[in-house]
Design a protein around this motif. Structure first.
Motif, short mmCIF file in Angstrom:
data_model
loop_
_atom_site.label_atom_id
_atom_site.label_comp_id
_atom_site.label_asym_id
_atom_site.label_seq_id
_atom_site.Cartn_x
_atom_site.Cartn_y
_atom_site.Cartn_z
N GLN A 1 0.79 -1.23 -0.01
CA GLN A 1 -0.26 0.02 -0.09
C GLN A 1 0.75 1.19 -0.05
O GLN A 1 1.81 1.30 0.72
CB GLN A 1 -0.74 -0.03 1.24
N VAL A 2 0.29 2.43 -0.67
CA VAL A 2 1.12 3.50 -0.76
C VAL A 2 0.10 4.66 -0.39
O VAL A 2 -1.03 4.33 -0.63
CB VAL A 2 2.13 3.85 -2.17
N THR A 3 0.41 5.89 -0.32
CA THR A 3 -0.34 6.97 -0.41
C THR A 3 0.17 8.05 -1.72
O THR A 3 1.35 8.10 -1.59
CB THR A 3 -0.21 7.84 0.92
N GLY B 1 -2.51 12.35 -1.64
CA GLY B 1 -3.20 11.96 -0.55
C GLY B 1 -4.06 10.73 -0.80
O GLY B 1 -4.70 10.45 0.27
N ARG B 2 -4.18 10.27 -1.59
CA ARG B 2 -5.10 9.12 -1.74
C ARG B 2 -4.47 7.58 -1.75
O ARG B 2 -3.66 7.46 -1.98
CB ARG B 2 -5.86 8.97 -3.09
N PRO B 3 -5.18 6.83 -0.92
CA PRO B 3 -4.64 5.39 -0.81
C PRO B 3 -4.70 4.53 -1.94
O PRO B 3 -5.51 4.85 -3.02
CB PRO B 3 -5.54 4.89 0.26
N GLY B 4 -3.65 3.73 -2.14
CA GLY B 4 -3.62 2.80 -3.26
C GLY B 4 -3.00 1.79 -3.27
O GLY B 4 -2.05 1.51 -2.08
N GLN B 5 -2.97 0.73 -4.26
CA GLN B 5 -2.16 -0.43 -4.10
C GLN B 5 -0.93 -0.19 -5.18
O GLN B 5 -1.25 0.21 -6.29
CB GLN B 5 -3.14 -1.89 -4.49
N ALA B 6 -0.03 -0.62 -4.83
CA ALA B 6 1.38 -0.30 -5.76
C ALA B 6 1.81 -1.39 -6.54
O ALA B 6 2.03 -2.67 -5.79
CB ALA B 6 2.52 0.35 -4.88
N TYR B 7 1.94 -1.66 -7.72
CA TYR B 7 2.65 -2.56 -8.46
C TYR B 7 3.87 -2.33 -9.41
O TYR B 7 3.59 -1.02 -9.88
CB TYR B 7 1.53 -3.43 -9.49
N VAL B 8 4.92 -2.98 -9.35
CA VAL B 8 6.06 -2.38 -9.78
C VAL B 8 6.42 -3.23 -10.98
O VAL B 8 6.45 -4.55 -11.01
CB VAL B 8 7.21 -2.32 -9.03
N HIS B 9 7.35 -2.68 -12.05
CA HIS B 9 7.93 -3.30 -13.15
C HIS B 9 9.25 -2.87 -13.26
O HIS B 9 9.55 -1.62 -13.39
CB HIS B 9 7.18 -3.29 -14.40
N ASP B 10 10.40 -3.69 -13.06
CA ASP B 10 11.47 -3.74 -13.42
C ASP B 10 12.24 -3.62 -14.42
O ASP B 10 12.10 -4.74 -15.17
CB ASP B 10 12.54 -4.20 -12.15
#
Length: 324
Positions: free
Chosen positions: A263-265, A269-278
Motif C-alpha cells: 500500500q502507498v499514499t 493523498g489518496r490510498p492505493g495499491q502499488a505494483y512495480v515493473h523493473d
C-alpha cells in the motif's frame, strides 16, 4: 492567473486539505467552476512546450539543456525533486487477480462512474543536463471535450506540495521561475473526431481492449513495458469508467511483469495499491485504487545511478496522478 488556478483547484475532486477523499464525479459547484475556467475569456496565451526525453537501455538520452537552473541569485530552489513513493511497511499485498475481481464487482454496482472523454492530470517530469543539476518541472493539465467535438485544454504551472510558492518551468525553452498558477497554455481546438485509438472510445471487452491498446502505441507485442506505455497514452485522452477500469486491471493481471508491493499514499493523498515493473536502469510503479482498480498514478524512478546527469538510484524521473 491566480484566479484561474483557484478555479482549477476548486474543480479538483481531491482537495489538498482532505487527503482521504477518493475519486468520484465532480460536484455541481465544481463542474460550474471548471466550465467557467475553460470558457472564460483570457487576455493572453502562452506557448507551452512539453519536456521531451527518452530512455534507451540503461542510458538517459539528453533532450533538454537548462540555460538557467533557478531564477535569481541567492534564491532557494523553486521545486525540489519529489521523493519516490514509499510502500508502507508490512502493508497488505493484494495480487492483481484479486484486485481485478474487486474491480469487476465495483463495475456492477449502481452509480459506477461512466467513461468520459478528456483528462485531468497532475504531473512532474525531470529536466536533465550534463552541466547542471537536474530539476523537476511540475504542471497541471485539464482537457475537456464539448458536444460539437471541439475541446479546450489548459496547462498551469503548479505544485500542490508547495501551494503559493514559485514554480520552475521550461516555457519557451528557457527554464525560469514563474508564479504558482502561471498559465503555460490555454487553447481551444476545433471539432475533431476519429474512429482510431486513442481518439475512439476504449472498449471494455478484454480481447478488444488488448487490440485497442496495441494499436494505440503501434505495436504487435503488448508486453508489460509497452502495456504501461499504452496506459499512459490512454489516460491522457480518456477518464475511464468502472467497466473500462475493470477490463484494464484484468488485462494487467493477465500480462506477466507486474508484481504487487503493498500500500502507498499517492501524491494527492489518496490510498492505493502499488505494483512495480523493473527494467534496466528504471523502475515503473503503477498505483491503483484499492477498491475499484482505477489507475491513480504512475511513477518512473531510476534504479541505477546516472552520475553524468546528477541523478542517483531512487530519483523520480516522472510522475503522473490522474483525477476524475
Amino acid at each position: 492567473m491566480a484566479d484561474e488556478l483557484d478555479l482549477l483547484r476548486r474543480a479538483n475532486p481531491v482537495p489538498a486539505d482532505d487527503p482521504l477523499t477518493g475519486d468520484g464525479p465532480l460536484a455541481p459547484h465544481a463542474e460550474r467552476a471548471l466550465n467557467r475556467l475553460l470558457h472564460a475569456p483570457h487576455p493572453g496565451h502562452h506557448r507551452y512546450t512539453r519536456l521531451a526525453w527518452g530512455l534507451a537501455a540503461c542510458a538517459v538520452v539528453l533532450v533538454t539543456a537548462l540555460a538557467v537552473l533557478l531564477g535569481g541569485t541567492g534564491t532557494t530552489p523553486a521545486v525540489a525533486a519529489p521523493r519516490p513513493l514509499t510502500v508502507r511497511p508490512h502493508s497488505t499485498v493484494v495480487p492483481l487477480d484479486r484486485l481485478a475481481a474487486l474491480a469487476a464487482a465495483a463495475a456492477e454496482a449502481d452509480g459506477s462512474p461512466e467513461l468520459r472523454k478528456g483528462t485531468h492530470v497532475q504531473s512532474w517530469s525531470l529536466g536533465m543536463s550534463d552541466d547542471r543539476p537536474p530539476v523537476t518541472l511540475p504542471e497541471e493539465r485539464i482537457v475537456r471535450w464539448h458536444s460539437d467535438d471541439s475541446r479546450t485544454e489548459i496547462v498551469v504551472a503548479t505544485d500542490p506540495r508547495h501551494p503559493g510558492r514559485p514554480v520552475l518551468t521550461d516555457e519557451d525553452g528557457s527554464p525560469h521561475q514563474v508564479a504558482d498558477g502561471h498559465v503555460l497554455s490555454r487553447r481551444t481546438y476545433p471539432p475533431s473526431w476519429s474512429d482510431a485509438p486513442p481518439q475512439a472510445p476504449p472498449p471494455h471487452g478484454l480481447g478488444q481492449l488488448r487490440a485497442y491498446l496495441a494499436e494505440t502505441i503501434h505495436t504487435d507485442s503488448l508486453t508489460m513495458p509497452r502495456l504501461l506505455d499504452a496506459v499512459d497514452e490512454l489516460l491522457d485522452h480518456w477518464t475511464l469508467g468502472a467497466r473500462e477500469s475493470a477490463a484494464l486491471v484484468r488485462l494487467l493481471a493477465d500480462t506477466p511483469g507486474l508484481r504487487p508491493v503493498g500500500q502507498v499514499t499517492d501524491r494527492l493523498g489518496r490510498p492505493g495499491q502499488a505494483y512495480v515493473h523493473d527494467t534496466a536502469g528504471t523502475r515503473r510503479m503503477l498505483v491503483l485504487d484499492p477498491a475499484t482498480g482505477a489507475v491513480r498514478g504512475t511513477e518512473t524512478t531510476f534504479s541505477a545511478d546516472q552520475p553524468e546527469y546528477g541523478v542517483v538510484a531512487g530519483d523520480v524521473m516522472e510522475y503522473s496522478a490522474w483525477m476524475r
